[in-house]
Write a protein that holds these residues in place. Structure first.
Motif, short mmCIF file in Angstrom:
data_model
loop_
_atom_site.label_atom_id
_atom_site.label_comp_id
_atom_site.label_asym_id
_atom_site.label_seq_id
_atom_site.Cartn_x
_atom_site.Cartn_y
_atom_site.Cartn_z
N ALA A 35 1.00 -1.50 0.20
CA ALA A 35 -0.45 -0.33 -0.06
C ALA A 35 1.07 1.17 -0.01
O ALA A 35 0.61 2.51 -0.65
CB ALA A 35 -1.13 -0.18 1.25
N GLN A 36 1.86 1.55 0.38
CA GLN A 36 3.68 2.18 0.41
C GLN A 36 4.14 2.66 -0.31
O GLN A 36 4.86 3.15 -0.48
CB GLN A 36 3.97 2.41 1.89
CG GLN A 36 3.25 2.61 3.27
CD GLN A 36 3.90 1.71 4.57
OE1 GLN A 36 5.16 3.25 4.91
NE2 GLN A 36 3.39 0.68 4.70
N GLY A 37 4.26 1.80 -1.71
CA GLY A 37 4.45 1.80 -2.71
C GLY A 37 5.36 0.15 -3.25
O GLY A 37 6.02 0.53 -3.93
N PHE A 38 5.61 -0.11 -2.28
CA PHE A 38 7.31 -1.03 -1.81
C PHE A 38 6.25 -2.36 -2.71
O PHE A 38 4.77 -2.87 -2.76
CB PHE A 38 7.31 -1.94 -0.66
CG PHE A 38 7.91 -0.92 0.30
CD1 PHE A 38 9.55 -1.13 0.39
CD2 PHE A 38 7.02 -0.59 0.69
CE1 PHE A 38 10.25 0.06 0.69
CE2 PHE A 38 7.86 0.99 2.10
CZ PHE A 38 9.44 0.88 1.98
N ASP A 39 7.14 -3.33 -3.59
CA ASP A 39 6.62 -4.22 -4.80
C ASP A 39 8.16 -4.93 -4.37
O ASP A 39 9.15 -4.92 -4.10
CB ASP A 39 6.30 -3.53 -6.24
CG ASP A 39 5.83 -4.33 -6.36
OD1 ASP A 39 5.01 -5.82 -6.59
OD2 ASP A 39 4.96 -3.85 -8.09
N HIS A 40 7.89 -6.15 -5.71
CA HIS A 40 8.26 -7.76 -4.93
C HIS A 40 8.81 -8.01 -6.84
O HIS A 40 8.63 -8.97 -6.34
CB HIS A 40 8.19 -8.64 -4.44
CG HIS A 40 6.73 -8.88 -4.43
ND1 HIS A 40 5.93 -10.21 -5.31
CD2 HIS A 40 6.34 -8.70 -3.13
CE1 HIS A 40 5.12 -10.10 -4.51
NE2 HIS A 40 4.99 -9.27 -3.81
N GLU A 41 8.53 -6.87 -7.73
CA GLU A 41 8.36 -7.60 -9.01
C GLU A 41 9.76 -7.46 -9.38
O GLU A 41 10.30 -8.77 -10.84
CB GLU A 41 8.12 -6.57 -10.10
CG GLU A 41 6.67 -5.97 -9.39
CD GLU A 41 5.42 -7.48 -9.85
OE1 GLU A 41 6.26 -8.22 -11.21
OE2 GLU A 41 5.07 -7.31 -9.41
N HIS A 42 11.18 -6.68 -9.30
CA HIS A 42 12.28 -7.05 -9.52
C HIS A 42 13.44 -7.62 -7.56
O HIS A 42 12.60 -7.63 -7.09
CB HIS A 42 13.05 -6.56 -10.41
CG HIS A 42 12.14 -5.18 -11.39
ND1 HIS A 42 12.20 -6.02 -12.31
CD2 HIS A 42 10.93 -4.60 -11.06
CE1 HIS A 42 11.59 -5.69 -13.16
NE2 HIS A 42 10.83 -4.69 -12.29
N GLU A 43 14.49 -8.11 -8.32
CA GLU A 43 14.81 -8.69 -7.16
C GLU A 43 15.69 -7.49 -6.11
O GLU A 43 14.98 -7.96 -5.06
CB GLU A 43 16.73 -9.65 -7.73
CG GLU A 43 17.27 -10.43 -6.90
CD GLU A 43 18.67 -11.27 -7.70
OE1 GLU A 43 19.06 -11.26 -6.47
OE2 GLU A 43 17.85 -11.13 -7.90
N LYS A 44 16.06 -6.57 -6.67
CA LYS A 44 16.28 -5.65 -5.30
C LYS A 44 15.54 -5.30 -4.90
O LYS A 44 15.41 -4.80 -3.54
CB LYS A 44 16.77 -4.94 -6.50
CG LYS A 44 17.52 -3.45 -5.85
CD LYS A 44 18.57 -2.36 -6.80
CE LYS A 44 19.02 -0.81 -5.88
NZ LYS A 44 19.56 -0.17 -7.05
N GLU A 45 14.08 -4.96 -5.52
CA GLU A 45 13.06 -4.19 -4.60
C GLU A 45 12.76 -5.92 -3.97
O GLU A 45 12.41 -5.40 -2.63
CB GLU A 45 11.85 -4.12 -5.86
CG GLU A 45 12.16 -2.85 -6.20
CD GLU A 45 10.92 -3.30 -8.12
OE1 GLU A 45 9.82 -4.24 -8.49
OE2 GLU A 45 10.73 -2.09 -8.42
N THR A 46 12.17 -7.13 -3.95
CA THR A 46 12.29 -7.88 -2.96
C THR A 46 12.83 -7.46 -1.87
O THR A 46 12.69 -7.61 -1.38
CB THR A 46 12.31 -9.29 -4.00
OG1 THR A 46 11.68 -9.15 -5.38
CG2 THR A 46 12.07 -10.02 -3.35
#
Length: 155
Positions: free
Chosen positions: A120-131
């Motif tokens: 909800a705050q904009g975090f994601d796990h689409e790419h390894e760095k984000e994950t």
């Protein structure tokens, strides 16, 4: 960080059966504590706890996936100080996953609430760095709440 003192939290259940099942896992006060720990912003978060039928319908409609999933986050607004989002939790899926992973339902639910709040705050796990960034934050928040690392394979 901005204070979440103006974070409004609406907890909904799809049925009396889901409400009774949720109360056996965690109180509304405890769920709100988990949310506030993971959400330093003001705004509105609506958490809805559903059965598999509603979970499957929502996942199909919004993600084109024809099965119920554990959590779906629908962010509507997000800024540096405020957010607005709906987060849907499918309780039967959460219970099944907890059993399969050898975790308590309470610990798994706490993790998914933190996870949904971060989305909800904009975090994601689409790419390894984000994950990696998101998982690191989840682990730290859950540790502060008294839970172990949810990504450990043996618990």
């Amino acid at each position: 960080m901005p204070s979440n003192s103006k974070l409004l939290i609406d907890i909904q259940t799809a049925s009396p059966a889901i409400e009774a099942a949720l109360k056996k896992i965690a109180s509304s006060a405890l769920i709100k504590k988990w949310i506030k720990a993971a959400t330093p912003l003001s705004g509105l978060l609506t958490l809805r706890f559903v059965n598999s039928t509603e979970g499957k319908k929502l996942n199909a409609a919004f993600r084109k996936k024809h099965y119920a999933t554990n959590v779906l986050t629908f962010p509507y607004e997000h800024s540096k100080s405020a957010l607005s989002a709906d987060i849907i939790f499918c309780l039967p899926v959460i219970r099944k996953e907890a059993k399969e992973q050898g975790k308590t339902v309470k610990a798994h639910l706490a993790h998914l609430i933190v996870h949904g709040c971060l989305h909800a705050q904009g975090f994601d796990h689409e790419h390894e760095k984000e994950t990696k960034k998101m998982e690191k934050l989840e682990v730290a928040l859950l540790k502060k709440l008294g839970f172990t690392d949810p990504y450990l394979t043996t618990q």
